[in-house]
Design a protein around this motif. Structure first.
Motif, PDB file in Angstrom:
ATOM      1  N   THR A 119       0.821  -1.289  -0.029  1.00  0.00           N
ATOM      2  CA  THR A 119      -0.064  -0.009   0.064  1.00  0.00           C
ATOM      3  C   THR A 119       0.922   1.386   0.014  1.00  0.00           C
ATOM      4  OG1 THR A 119      -0.203  -0.241   2.623  1.00  0.00           O
ATOM      5  CG2 THR A 119      -1.849  -1.115   1.248  1.00  0.00           C
ATOM      6  N   GLY A 120       2.250   1.140   0.222  1.00  0.00           N
ATOM      7  CA  GLY A 120       2.957   2.267   0.469  1.00  0.00           C
ATOM      8  C   GLY A 120       3.512   2.740  -1.087  1.00  0.00           C
ATOM      9  N   GLU A 121       3.249   1.876  -2.021  1.00  0.00           N
ATOM     10  CA  GLU A 121       3.418   2.116  -3.709  1.00  0.00           C
ATOM     11  C   GLU A 121       2.332   2.798  -4.113  1.00  0.00           C
ATOM     12  OE1 GLU A 121       6.102  -0.900  -5.639  1.00  0.00           O
ATOM     13  OE2 GLU A 121       4.993  -2.090  -3.862  1.00  0.00           O
ATOM     14  N   LEU A 122       1.303   2.919  -3.320  1.00  0.00           N
ATOM     15  CA  LEU A 122      -0.005   3.417  -4.208  1.00  0.00           C
ATOM     16  C   LEU A 122      -0.309   4.857  -4.011  1.00  0.00           C
ATOM     17  CD1 LEU A 122      -2.416   0.408  -3.429  1.00  0.00           C
ATOM     18  CD2 LEU A 122      -0.961   0.694  -5.263  1.00  0.00           C
ATOM     19  N   PHE A 123      -0.459   5.417  -4.854  1.00  0.00           N
ATOM     20  CA  PHE A 123      -0.829   6.979  -4.763  1.00  0.00           C
ATOM     21  C   PHE A 123      -2.281   7.335  -4.863  1.00  0.00           C
ATOM     22  CE2 PHE A 123       3.716   6.702  -5.923  1.00  0.00           C
ATOM     23  CZ  PHE A 123       4.392   7.673  -5.133  1.00  0.00           C
ATOM     24  N   PRO A 138     -11.958 -10.562   4.851  1.00  0.00           N
ATOM     25  CA  PRO A 138     -11.016 -10.567   3.672  1.00  0.00           C
ATOM     26  C   PRO A 138     -11.861 -11.620   2.611  1.00  0.00           C
ATOM     27  CG  PRO A 138     -10.482 -12.005   5.637  1.00  0.00           C
ATOM     28  CD  PRO A 138     -11.505 -11.210   6.127  1.00  0.00           C
ATOM     29  N   ARG A 139     -12.755 -12.407   2.942  1.00  0.00           N
ATOM     30  CA  ARG A 139     -13.640 -13.104   1.744  1.00  0.00           C
ATOM     31  C   ARG A 139     -14.107 -12.147   0.912  1.00  0.00           C
ATOM     32  NH1 ARG A 139     -16.904 -16.864   5.634  1.00  0.00           N
ATOM     33  NH2 ARG A 139     -17.181 -14.761   6.365  1.00  0.00           N
ATOM     34  N   LEU A 140     -14.656 -10.958   1.387  1.00  0.00           N
ATOM     35  CA  LEU A 140     -15.564 -10.394   0.450  1.00  0.00           C
ATOM     36  C   LEU A 140     -14.652  -9.214  -0.227  1.00  0.00           C
ATOM     37  CD1 LEU A 140     -18.199  -9.009   3.147  1.00  0.00           C
ATOM     38  CD2 LEU A 140     -18.205 -11.072   1.547  1.00  0.00           C
ATOM     39  N   LEU A 141     -13.371  -9.072  -0.079  1.00  0.00           N
ATOM     40  CA  LEU A 141     -12.218  -8.220  -0.681  1.00  0.00           C
ATOM     41  C   LEU A 141     -12.184  -8.345  -2.317  1.00  0.00           C
ATOM     42  CD1 LEU A 141      -9.681  -7.586   2.060  1.00  0.00           C
ATOM     43  CD2 LEU A 141     -11.722  -6.419   1.432  1.00  0.00           C
ATOM     44  N   THR A 142     -12.085  -7.321  -3.001  1.00  0.00           N
ATOM     45  CA  THR A 142     -12.006  -7.402  -4.311  1.00  0.00           C
ATOM     46  C   THR A 142     -10.424  -6.842  -4.733  1.00  0.00           C
ATOM     47  OG1 THR A 142     -13.264  -5.623  -4.820  1.00  0.00           O
ATOM     48  CG2 THR A 142     -14.427  -7.897  -5.214  1.00  0.00           C
ATOM     49  N   PRO A 143      -9.968  -7.049  -5.778  1.00  0.00           N
ATOM     50  CA  PRO A 143      -8.401  -6.494  -6.064  1.00  0.00           C
ATOM     51  C   PRO A 143      -8.863  -4.963  -6.037  1.00  0.00           C
ATOM     52  CG  PRO A 143      -8.947  -8.237  -7.399  1.00  0.00           C
ATOM     53  CD  PRO A 143     -10.090  -8.327  -6.738  1.00  0.00           C
ATOM     54  N   LEU A 144      -8.076  -4.139  -5.474  1.00  0.00           N
ATOM     55  CA  LEU A 144      -8.041  -2.587  -5.816  1.00  0.00           C
ATOM     56  C   LEU A 144      -7.539  -2.494  -7.103  1.00  0.00           C
ATOM     57  CD1 LEU A 144      -5.287  -1.850  -2.793  1.00  0.00           C
ATOM     58  CD2 LEU A 144      -7.914  -1.788  -2.738  1.00  0.00           C
ATOM     59  N   VAL A 145      -8.277  -1.357  -7.678  1.00  0.00           N
ATOM     60  CA  VAL A 145      -8.057  -0.938  -8.994  1.00  0.00           C
ATOM     61  C   VAL A 145      -6.917   0.037  -8.946  1.00  0.00           C
ATOM     62  CG1 VAL A 145      -9.239  -0.022 -11.161  1.00  0.00           C
ATOM     63  CG2 VAL A 145     -10.297  -1.649  -9.520  1.00  0.00           C
ATOM     64  N   VAL A 146      -5.838  -0.339  -9.907  1.00  0.00           N
ATOM     65  CA  VAL A 146      -4.787   0.632  -9.967  1.00  0.00           C
ATOM     66  C   VAL A 146      -4.192   0.928 -11.611  1.00  0.00           C
ATOM     67  CG1 VAL A 146      -2.316   0.826  -9.556  1.00  0.00           C
ATOM     68  CG2 VAL A 146      -3.857  -0.282  -7.810  1.00  0.00           C
ATOM     69  N   SER A 147      -3.938   2.018 -11.755  1.00  0.00           N
ATOM     70  CA  SER A 147      -3.310   2.557 -12.997  1.00  0.00           C
ATOM     71  C   SER A 147      -2.023   2.777 -12.969  1.00  0.00           C
ATOM     72  CB  SER A 147      -4.130   3.763 -13.475  1.00  0.00           C
ATOM     73  OG  SER A 147      -3.779   4.403 -14.681  1.00  0.00           O
ATOM     74  N   TYR A 148      -1.001   2.036 -13.698  1.00  0.00           N
ATOM     75  CA  TYR A 148       0.497   2.499 -13.629  1.00  0.00           C
ATOM     76  C   TYR A 148       0.651   3.354 -14.837  1.00  0.00           C
ATOM     77  CZ  TYR A 148       5.467   1.879 -13.533  1.00  0.00           C
ATOM     78  OH  TYR A 148       6.841   2.070 -13.477  1.00  0.00           O
ATOM     79  N   ARG A 149       0.937   4.786 -14.337  1.00  0.00           N
ATOM     80  CA  ARG A 149       0.979   5.802 -15.234  1.00  0.00           C
ATOM     81  C   ARG A 149       2.276   6.660 -14.758  1.00  0.00           C
ATOM     82  NH1 ARG A 149      -1.292  10.763 -14.552  1.00  0.00           N
ATOM     83  NH2 ARG A 149      -2.767  10.096 -13.108  1.00  0.00           N
ATOM     84  N   ASP A 150       3.070   7.226 -15.826  1.00  0.00           N
ATOM     85  CA  ASP A 150       4.105   8.054 -15.481  1.00  0.00           C
ATOM     86  C   ASP A 150       5.037   7.379 -14.325  1.00  0.00           C
ATOM     87  OD1 ASP A 150       3.188   9.645 -17.311  1.00  0.00           O
ATOM     88  OD2 ASP A 150       1.908  10.800 -16.248  1.00  0.00           O
ATOM     89  N   GLY A 151       5.381   6.246 -14.426  1.00  0.00           N
ATOM     90  CA  GLY A 151       6.197   5.552 -13.382  1.00  0.00           C
ATOM     91  C   GLY A 151       5.794   5.406 -11.927  1.00  0.00           C
ATOM     92  N   ARG A 152       4.335   5.352 -11.806  1.00  0.00           N
ATOM     93  CA  ARG A 152       4.009   5.204 -10.381  1.00  0.00           C
ATOM     94  C   ARG A 152       2.542   4.632 -10.578  1.00  0.00           C
ATOM     95  NH1 ARG A 152       2.267  11.178  -7.701  1.00  0.00           N
ATOM     96  NH2 ARG A 152       0.254  11.328  -8.586  1.00  0.00           N
ATOM     97  N   TYR A 153       2.029   3.968  -9.266  1.00  0.00           N
ATOM     98  CA  TYR A 153       0.723   3.373  -9.224  1.00  0.00           C
ATOM     99  C   TYR A 153      -0.152   4.007  -8.746  1.00  0.00           C
ATOM    100  CZ  TYR A 153       3.576  -1.033 -10.089  1.00  0.00           C
ATOM    101  OH  TYR A 153       4.455  -1.882 -10.510  1.00  0.00           O
ATOM    102  N   ASN A 154      -1.128   4.479  -9.528  1.00  0.00           N
ATOM    103  CA  ASN A 154      -2.256   5.357  -8.988  1.00  0.00           C
ATOM    104  C   ASN A 154      -3.388   4.601  -8.751  1.00  0.00           C
ATOM    105  OD1 ASN A 154      -1.038   8.072  -9.613  1.00  0.00           O
ATOM    106  ND2 ASN A 154      -0.957   7.210 -11.815  1.00  0.00           N
ATOM    107  N   LEU A 155      -3.812   4.647  -7.239  1.00  0.00           N
ATOM    108  CA  LEU A 155      -4.741   3.950  -6.895  1.00  0.00           C
ATOM    109  C   LEU A 155      -6.189   4.470  -7.371  1.00  0.00           C
ATOM    110  CD1 LEU A 155      -6.194   1.762  -4.888  1.00  0.00           C
ATOM    111  CD2 LEU A 155      -5.849   3.416  -3.166  1.00  0.00           C
ATOM    112  N   VAL A 156      -7.002   3.877  -8.394  1.00  0.00           N
ATOM    113  CA  VAL A 156      -8.012   4.445  -8.822  1.00  0.00           C
ATOM    114  C   VAL A 156      -9.240   4.297  -7.987  1.00  0.00           C
ATOM    115  CG1 VAL A 156      -9.756   4.355 -10.987  1.00  0.00           C
ATOM    116  CG2 VAL A 156      -7.244   4.329 -11.233  1.00  0.00           C
TER     117      VAL A 156
END
Length: 288
Positions: free
Chosen positions: A39-43, A66-84
């Motif tokens: 989570t420290g890599e997500l902006f 945790p059984r209800l969790l779906t993957p976080l949606v992330v966009s890798y743009r301009d060298g970083r992981y943007n948490l959408v």
């Protein structure tokens, strides 16, 4: 949704090469991979995103499953992981982990533009029913995908107003109302909508109370009804002598109709006609 067998990707992360098929419009056919990220890599905190609410985070922590969790949606743009999508979940993960970062399964898209991120955010939250109209409109503005919203914003700014779709400051010429603004534009069309904004600006000089939803809806109906008969100079002169609070107060006291726009349009009509003589008065033409 089914995923193909995962494989090792760049940086030694776990990836999957499944295609995300739910996206349409600008985001159609974008490929995504599953990755385990800290989570420290997500902006987050992009302009298209709604603010994180502590009460929502606390509720997630209390009801964590945790059984209800779906993957976080992330966009890798301009060298970083943007948490959408998943800001509240990330905050809850950190809170459960004593404020430290945690590993989270993410659905990562590559090749997205900022505008595509905003459109995807809007669609995901709309599907979940989480977005207030103001936040949804803000996301559409940032995505550039809705011509009507972009045109409304352009006309507002051209008339000197700011459409405060989030984080309002209560400054003059700042409009918080979202639905009333959109409805006024749809009722009047672009040219008359701009005329309405000019009349409001000159009559009350951007006073916040003159820009609330009640007055905007009443003003739109008043202008639609008397568009060809209204004298702009007389309107500005009459209305500048009236406090917006008086219009709001009188509109609330009208129990003859449950149509809010009509109540406030009547007050504006009455104030416009005050001190007018004979044929210069506007006849009553409202329906209902």
């Amino acid at each position: 949704m089914s995923y193909r067998k995962k494989k090792s990707g760049p940086h030694g992360r776990t990836q999957g090469d499944s295609r995300q098929t739910m996206l349409t419009g600008m985001n159609a056919d974008l490929e995504s991979t599953e990755e385990l990220l800290s989570t420290g890599e997500l902006f987050s905190g992009q302009l298209y995103q709604r603010p994180v609410l502590e009460r929502v985070v606390d509720k997630l922590v209390r009801e964590w499953d945790p059984r209800l969790l779906t993957p976080l949606v992330v966009s890798y743009r301009d060298g970083r992981y943007n948490l959408v999508d998943g800001q509240h979940r990330v905050c809850a993960m950190r809170k459960k982990n004593n404020g430290k970062d945690a590993m989270a399964l993410c659905r990562v898209y590559r090749g997205m533009t900022y505008e595509q991120e905003a459109e995807l955010y809007y669609k995901l939250d709309k599907a979940k029913g989480h977005l207030r109209l103001a936040h949804a409109t803000k996301a559409l503005v940032e995505s550039g995908s809705d011509a009507e919203v972009i045109e409304i914003k352009r006309l507002l700014e051209g008339a000197g107003f700011v459409w405060a779709l989030d984080r309002p400051t209560k400054e003059p010429f700042e409009i918080e109302a979202t639905r009333a603004v959109i409805n006024a534009y749809r009722l009047l069309g672009g040219a008359a909508f701009s005329r309405m904004l000019e009349l409001l600006a000159k009559a009350w000089r951007g006073t916040p109370t003159s820009l609330n939803a009640s007055i905007l809806s009443g003003m739109a109906l008043f202008l639609k009804t008397y568009e060809t008969e209204l004298d702009d100079n007389i309107f500005i002169k009459r209305m500048s002598a009236v406090e917006p609070e008086e219009i709001i107060r009188r509109g609330k006291m009208d129990f003859s109709t449950n149509k809010a726009a009509l109540r406030y349009a009547r007050v504006i009509w009455d104030k416009y006609n005050s001190q007018q003589r004979g044929g210069r008065k506007l006849p009553y033409r409202f329906k209902g």
